[in-house]
Write a protein that holds these residues in place. Structure first.
Motif, PDB file in Angstrom:
ATOM      1  N   ASN A 327     -26.855 111.674 -35.923  1.00 31.66           N
ATOM      2  CA  ASN A 327     -25.773 112.137 -35.063  1.00 31.66           C
ATOM      3  C   ASN A 327     -25.675 113.652 -34.970  1.00 31.66           C
ATOM      4  N   THR A 328     -26.703 114.360 -35.419  1.00 30.02           N
ATOM      5  CA  THR A 328     -26.652 115.819 -35.431  1.00 30.02           C
ATOM      6  C   THR A 328     -27.951 116.388 -34.853  1.00 30.02           C
ATOM      7  N   PRO A 329     -27.934 117.655 -34.383  1.00 31.87           N
ATOM      8  CA  PRO A 329     -29.150 118.236 -33.797  1.00 31.87           C
ATOM      9  C   PRO A 329     -30.320 118.347 -34.767  1.00 31.87           C
ATOM     10  N   LEU A 330     -30.054 118.553 -36.054  1.00 28.90           N
ATOM     11  CA  LEU A 330     -31.104 118.617 -37.065  1.00 28.90           C
ATOM     12  C   LEU A 330     -30.937 117.445 -38.020  1.00 28.90           C
ATOM     13  N   VAL A 331     -32.046 116.777 -38.362  1.00 29.97           N
ATOM     14  CA  VAL A 331     -31.951 115.647 -39.288  1.00 29.97           C
ATOM     15  C   VAL A 331     -31.625 116.156 -40.687  1.00 29.97           C
ATOM     16  N   LYS A 332     -31.159 115.261 -41.529  1.00 26.53           N
ATOM     17  CA  LYS A 332     -30.604 115.661 -42.824  1.00 26.53           C
ATOM     18  C   LYS A 332     -31.612 116.335 -43.746  1.00 26.53           C
ATOM     19  N   GLU A 333     -32.915 116.083 -43.570  1.00 25.27           N
ATOM     20  CA  GLU A 333     -33.916 116.679 -44.464  1.00 25.27           C
ATOM     21  C   GLU A 333     -34.143 118.165 -44.183  1.00 25.27           C
ATOM     22  N   VAL A 334     -33.709 118.648 -43.025  1.00 20.00           N
ATOM     23  CA  VAL A 334     -34.002 120.019 -42.617  1.00 20.00           C
ATOM     24  C   VAL A 334     -32.907 120.967 -43.098  1.00 20.00           C
ATOM     25  N   PHE A 335     -33.330 122.096 -43.645  1.00 13.48           N
ATOM     26  CA  PHE A 335     -32.409 123.155 -44.045  1.00 13.48           C
ATOM     27  C   PHE A 335     -31.498 123.509 -42.867  1.00 13.48           C
ATOM     28  N   GLY A 336     -30.200 123.584 -43.118  1.00 16.59           N
ATOM     29  CA  GLY A 336     -29.252 123.928 -42.067  1.00 16.59           C
ATOM     30  C   GLY A 336     -28.567 122.737 -41.438  1.00 16.59           C
ATOM     31  N   HIS A 337     -28.989 121.512 -41.811  1.00 14.32           N
ATOM     32  CA  HIS A 337     -28.302 120.315 -41.312  1.00 14.32           C
ATOM     33  C   HIS A 337     -26.817 120.401 -41.649  1.00 14.32           C
ATOM     34  N   ASP A 338     -25.968 120.059 -40.691  1.00 14.41           N
ATOM     35  CA  ASP A 338     -24.517 120.146 -40.883  1.00 14.41           C
ATOM     36  C   ASP A 338     -23.898 118.755 -40.788  1.00 14.41           C
ATOM     37  N   PRO A 339     -23.585 118.133 -41.935  1.00 11.19           N
ATOM     38  CA  PRO A 339     -23.018 116.778 -41.912  1.00 11.19           C
ATOM     39  C   PRO A 339     -21.621 116.707 -41.295  1.00 11.19           C
ATOM     40  N   SER A 340     -20.941 117.861 -41.182  1.00  7.43           N
ATOM     41  CA  SER A 340     -19.584 117.842 -40.605  1.00  7.43           C
ATOM     42  C   SER A 340     -19.594 117.486 -39.122  1.00  7.43           C
ATOM     43  N   LEU A 341     -20.776 117.530 -38.487  1.00  7.19           N
ATOM     44  CA  LEU A 341     -20.863 117.228 -37.055  1.00  7.19           C
ATOM     45  C   LEU A 341     -21.132 115.750 -36.776  1.00  7.19           C
ATOM     46  N   GLU A 342     -21.360 114.967 -37.833  1.00  2.00           N
ATOM     47  CA  GLU A 342     -21.806 113.588 -37.640  1.00  2.00           C
ATOM     48  C   GLU A 342     -20.799 112.708 -36.914  1.00  2.00           C
ATOM     49  N   ASP A 343     -19.511 113.009 -37.038  1.00  2.00           N
ATOM     50  CA  ASP A 343     -18.482 112.151 -36.443  1.00  2.00           C
ATOM     51  C   ASP A 343     -17.889 112.734 -35.159  1.00  2.00           C
ATOM     52  N   MET A 344     -18.568 113.688 -34.555  1.00  2.00           N
ATOM     53  CA  MET A 344     -18.012 114.348 -33.377  1.00  2.00           C
ATOM     54  C   MET A 344     -17.934 113.403 -32.173  1.00  2.00           C
ATOM     55  N   TYR A 345     -18.947 112.520 -32.026  1.00  2.00           N
ATOM     56  CA  TYR A 345     -18.957 111.601 -30.888  1.00  2.00           C
ATOM     57  C   TYR A 345     -19.149 110.165 -31.369  1.00  2.00           C
ATOM     58  N   PRO A 346     -18.108 109.537 -31.868  1.00  2.00           N
ATOM     59  CA  PRO A 346     -18.241 108.122 -32.237  1.00  2.00           C
ATOM     60  C   PRO A 346     -18.379 107.265 -30.984  1.00  2.00           C
ATOM     61  N   PHE A 347     -18.905 106.072 -31.153  1.00  2.00           N
ATOM     62  CA  PHE A 347     -18.982 105.143 -30.017  1.00  2.00           C
ATOM     63  C   PHE A 347     -17.574 104.758 -29.617  1.00  2.00           C
ATOM     64  N   ASP A 348     -17.159 105.188 -28.413  1.00  2.00           N
ATOM     65  CA  ASP A 348     -15.776 104.991 -27.986  1.00  2.00           C
ATOM     66  C   ASP A 348     -15.733 104.953 -26.453  1.00  2.00           C
ATOM     67  N   PRO A 349     -15.992 103.780 -25.841  1.00  2.00           N
ATOM     68  CA  PRO A 349     -15.973 103.678 -24.370  1.00  2.00           C
ATOM     69  C   PRO A 349     -14.644 104.111 -23.753  1.00  2.00           C
TER      70      PRO A 349
END
Length: 529
Positions: A327-349
């Motif tokens: 759910n983020t521009p960089l995958v978790k293995e990459v330096f600089g990954h920001d987990p705080s962005l993971e919930d920005m766009y939940p599935f919500d029609p």
């Protein structure tokens, strides 16, 4: 980093073992004459590391070419052809101390002059380097200051260089081969790696053999001397079902790009097979969203798309649900990954509908409209890579449910590239491999080839430029967190899932590992008798 930190990093790294390598086979049971057949999923564009643009050529090249540094699976930078390195106080000059016991497959000695010849070759306009040139960034000047000492100088500080020198696209080639073969170099790959090139038959196979003189493998891999395997045939089998059939019948001992449905079926058969998930670091599988063309030039439409698509559902529909969502521009293995962005766009029609309504869209019928025009989206997909059309079709289903008239167009690679470059699409699923967050500059800086979202933002440009030059890790994390937040707030890319190569192997095959970035490496592998 300071000089002392870089030196300490190089020395400490000698003791780092590749945690992804599977247990080595009992040496008494190892077949030193083993010939390994690998079911390979994608065709080859060229075996020249400097000019290839293909992810699936990377693992072929990492077995034929060595790099100055070796990246462990968790992206630690360790020595390889370079024993150690330092960085100048102004952050512009990297000095590498090289091994003095290395020779190329054609007998040419490896030294500082060979490194200079490689940098000159990559940066020569006539070479038309692809990924390799981008990985060098502003560091395009090399000078031998001793027989085994080389300086690489950057026009400005460039923090990503050291890690990116470990990617196979910067594999060191024989300067004699560069001079001899010219534009045909890709048909005569000549490195210093654990395996030597034997033959390439287009759309059929790449064959390599053991480098009997190989004594300079990366210490991090934990294997000394030449490979145990005598010969490898990478059998090119793009058809997934044919690749699975080949593997199950024993015609191959290892298969990459295992389709999700077969991965789920074969993985439990532990008495026959071993599975290995190879994380391909970078930006995962994602879709750039075109910010320059109606209707996705409206940020509300882009955000509505993000809310309307259930990524987990897409993975279940297209790929048997075997991959983790990203759910983020960089995958978790990459330096600089920001987990705080993971919930920005939940599935919500419902949120998708609210977002469109607030921006003046109405829904008089099945699809949304504005100013008398229907909300119609074009999803493009590479027709020759099976999972991309499946992903596009799954996304299409969710968008149509949300009232967006999404259409999927499957295109051959040249037409697909042209559509993306010219902005003749709304979004397209794809992948990008990287070992540093600077990958973002290729996708979001003005005038970059891969700026397929056709989006520019002065603040984002400034952040990405600062991220390239900043050497303090904590400051870099903050810079890339801010950059990714802009990308997500503007909804110019849709993260979809983690990028993983699902590798299935015979239980007789052990020691298969991969270099950082996700490139399968067979220099430490063994096949039991």
């Amino acid at each position: 980093m300071t000089k002392s930190i870089l030196r300490a990093c190089a020395v400490a790294a000698l003791s780092v073992a590749s945690h992804a390598a599977l247990a080595q086979a009992d040496t008494a049971a190892v077949d030193k004459n083993a010939e390994l057949v690998v079911g390979w999923g994608e065709p080859v564009d060229t075996l020249n590391p400097a000019t290839t643009g293909a992810r699936d050529v990377g693992p072929l090249d990492v077995n034929m070419f060595d790099t100055l540094v070796w990246l462990t699976p968790d992206l630690k930078i360790t020595p390889h052809l370079a024993k150690s390195w330092t960085l100048s106080d102004d952050g512009k000059t990297y000095t590498f101390e090289l091994r003095d016991d290395v020779t190329f497959h054609d007998g040419t000695p490896f030294d500082a002059a060979a490194v200079v010849a490689n940098i000159d070759y990559i940066t020569d306009k006539d070479t038309q380097s692809n990924i390799g040139l981008n990985l060098l960034g502003p560091c395009k000047s090399a000078k031998a200051t001793g027989q085994y000492t080389v300086e690489i100088t950057c026009a400005q500080p460039y923090a990503p260089l050291l890690a990116q020198m470990g990617e196979p696209y910067l594999g060191i080639q024989s300067p004699a081969a560069i001079k001899k073969w010219g534009k045909d170099l890709g048909l005569h790959p000549t490195g210093t790696g654990p395996f030597e090139f034997v033959s390439y038959t287009p759309n059929q196979s790449v064959v390599v053999k053991r480098n009997e003189k190989y004594q300079w493998g990366p210490a991090a891999v934990g294997h000394a001397g030449p490979p145990d395997i005598a010969k490898i045939t990478f059998q090119i089998v793009p058809n997934a079902q044919a690749r699975v059939a080949q593997f199950q019948s024993g015609q191959s001992q290892i298969m990459q790009e295992t389709p999700g449905i077969f991965w789920k079926a074969l993985s439990p058969q532990t008495s026959r097979y071993t599975s290995l998930s190879v994380p391909i670091t970078g930006m995962g599988i994602f879709a750039p969203i075109n910010a320059s063309k109606w209707p996705t030039d409206d940020v509300a439409v882009r955000r509505a798309i993000m809310y309307a698509v259930d990524r987990e559902g897409v993975i279940k529909l297209a790929e048997a649900g075997v991959y983790p969502v990203n759910n983020t521009p960089l995958v978790k293995e990459v330096f600089g990954h920001d987990p705080s962005l993971e919930d920005m766009y939940p599935f919500d029609p419902d949120k998708a509908a609210e977002t469109l309504k607030a921006a003046g869209w109405t829904k008089p019928g099945e699809f949304w409209e504005k100013d008398g025009k229907q909300l119609t989206l074009k999803l493009t997909a590479i027709s020759t890579v099976s999972h991309y059309p499946l992903i596009a079709q799954a996304i299409q289903g969710y968008l149509r449910k949300a009232g967006m008239n999404a259409e999927v167009e499957q295109l051959a690679t040249p037409a697909w590239l042209a559509a993306n470059i010219h902005g003749d699409m709304s979004l397209t699923p794809l992948q990008y491999i990287a070992v540093d967050p600077d990958a973002l500059h290729l996708w979001f800086l003005p005038d970059q080839y891969f700026n397929w979202s056709h989006y520019t933002n002065p603040e984002l440009t400034d952040l990405i430029n600062k991220g390239q030059q900043e050497t303090d890790p904590d400051k870099r994390v903050k810079i890339y967190s801010d950059a990714q937040r802009i990308i997500m707030e503007q909804a110019v890319m849709m993260p979809i899932r983690e990028n993983i190569d699902l590798v299935m192997m015979s239980n007789k095959l052990t020691g298969v590992t991969y270099s950082g970035g996700g490139f399968e490496y067979f220099g430490a592998a063994s096949l039991a008798k």
